[in-house]
Design an enzyme around this catalytic site. Structure first.
Site, PDB file in Angstrom:
ATOM      1  N   LYS A 111       0.828  -1.204   0.000  1.00  0.00           N
ATOM      2  CA  LYS A 111       0.000   0.000   0.000  1.00  0.00           C
ATOM      3  C   LYS A 111       0.863   1.255   0.000  1.00  0.00           C
ATOM      4  CE  LYS A 111      -4.106  -1.989   2.094  1.00  0.00           C
ATOM      5  NZ  LYS A 111      -4.934  -2.170   0.925  1.00  0.00           N
ATOM      6  N   LYS A 192      -4.168 -13.210  -9.099  1.00  0.00           N
ATOM      7  CA  LYS A 192      -5.015 -14.007  -8.217  1.00  0.00           C
ATOM      8  C   LYS A 192      -6.502 -13.691  -8.437  1.00  0.00           C
ATOM      9  CE  LYS A 192      -5.245 -14.382  -3.412  1.00  0.00           C
ATOM     10  NZ  LYS A 192      -4.741 -14.289  -2.067  1.00  0.00           N
ATOM     11  N   LYS A 195     -12.102 -10.808  -5.294  1.00  0.00           N
ATOM     12  CA  LYS A 195     -13.375 -10.096  -5.309  1.00  0.00           C
ATOM     13  C   LYS A 195     -13.186  -8.595  -5.438  1.00  0.00           C
ATOM     14  CE  LYS A 195     -13.131 -11.146  -0.460  1.00  0.00           C
ATOM     15  NZ  LYS A 195     -13.509 -12.220   0.422  1.00  0.00           N
TER      16      LYS A 195
END
Ligand code: AMP
Ligand code: TRP
Length: 329
Positions: A111, A192, A195
């Protein structure tokens, strides 16, 4: 039986990746271990959750665990927020940790590298995760490969505590499954299945319409070689489909390579699509039964009671050793 523990965040709709990587394995562990599984709702607060969605996701996740075959008689299922001892031990472990080691956690580092705004929760989250684990003294912690580093921090903190105050915590071992721990996106098999993706063509949701899910398998990206063999580097698409097939069918990848020798991609995909469709149909039918009434509430209530008994004992021991406690409560 050896104790095993894991947690899953109730964020977003449950994907086939979550199911294969984090739900299905537990079902196979439950007969051989004393298992604790909790919904890591405190962890989900590190990013904003729309309250209505959070409620629904939490309920769905518990229902899906049971629908997938977890037996609440064998496994202690509970909400993290119902056992407040996690947070309290989390604070002590935060105080035992260093800024340096938390700055080295890849989730946080990623991040920072992307220049995203970072809430304080994201930074200290691994110490809460360490508390989630250590408070039950489990031997094993099954996790996805992205979480292995956090279990390692839990080990370091446990060792530090044991050394400073005397033997208290079991040093937990991460368990990362080789097959199925990284199901890839069907459209972009270098990435990957997740969602959090904007486009969901490459991602199958467990509670989605079954025909849509089958179509997603049929249109999965492959390659032009035309042979069905496992080679994640050169054939990421086919390898990913083989991995999905293997985990759902229980057949080994070698067995599948053998079975599909000389068979075209279309047939292979069709058979996998049917397998995925059947599995989803089974889960969805059970999910629809479980989600009715107050069955889930009862399970969570019982689970929290059982978990709390152990967590409170560990916390009392920890506080006694640290000198926090000065009288018998
Ligand atoms: P997340 O959806 O990232 O919160 O992950 C919840 C759990 O599911 C973690 O244990 C992850 O490692 C696992 N998981 C998530 N995505 C995948 C995937 N594509 N393949 C395998 N496991 C996954
Ligand atoms: N951090 C884990 C995840 O994002 C969830 C989690 C929280 C967990 N506490 C845990 C996993 C303790 C294993 C043990 O998937």
């Amino acid at each position: 039986m050896e104790r095993m523990l894991s947690g899953v965040k109730p964020t977003g709709r449950i994907t086939l990746g979550n199911y294969i990587g984090a739900i299905k394995p537990f079902v196979s562990y439950q007969d051989e271990h004393e298992m604790f599984i909790f919904i890591a709702n405190l962890h989900s607060m590190t990013v904003y959750q729309e309250p209505k969605e959070l409620r629904q996701n939490t309920k769905d996740l518990i229902a899906l665990y049971i629908a997938a075959g977890l037996d609440p008689e064998k496994v202690t299922l509970f909400l993290q927020s119902d056992v407040m001892e996690h947070s309290q031990l989390g604070w002590y472990l935060t105080c035992l940790s260093g800024m340096g080691e938390l700055s080295r956690m890849t989730q946080y580092k990623d991040k920072v590298a992307k220049n995203e705004t970072i809430g304080t929760g994201i930074f200290v989250y691994p110490t809460l995760m360490a508390a989630d684990i250590l408070i039950y003294n489990p031997k094993y912690v099954p996790v996805g490969d992205d979480q292995k580093q956090h279990v390692e921090l839990a080990r370091d903190l446990a060792e530090r505590f044991n050394k400073r105050y005397s033997e208290t915590f079991t040093i937990p071992e991460p368990v990362v499954r080789k097959v199925g721990s990284r199901i890839m996106d069907l459209q972009n098999p270098e990435k990957k299945m997740s969602k959090s993706d904007k486009s969901d063509k490459g991602c199958i949701y467990i509670l989605d319409d079954i025909n849509i899910s089958k179509k997603k398998i049929m249109s999965a990206v492959t390659d032009s070689e035309g042979s069905i063999r496992f080679d994640p580097k050169n054939k990421p698409g086919i390898s990913n489909l083989l991995e999905i097939y293997s985990t759902l069918s229980g057949k080994s990848i070698a067995e599948l390579e053998n079975q599909y020798q000389g068979v075209g991609y279309g047939t292979f995909k069709k058979e996998l699509a049917d397998l995925v469709g059947d599995e989803l149909a089974k889960i969805q039918a059970r999910y629809n039964e479980i989600i009715q009434g107050d069955y889930i509430d009862q399970i969570l209530h019982e689970g929290a009671k059982k978990a709390k008994l152990i967590a409170a004992k560990t916390l009392a021991k920890v506080e006694r050793k640290m000198g926090i406690t000065i009288y018998k409560r």
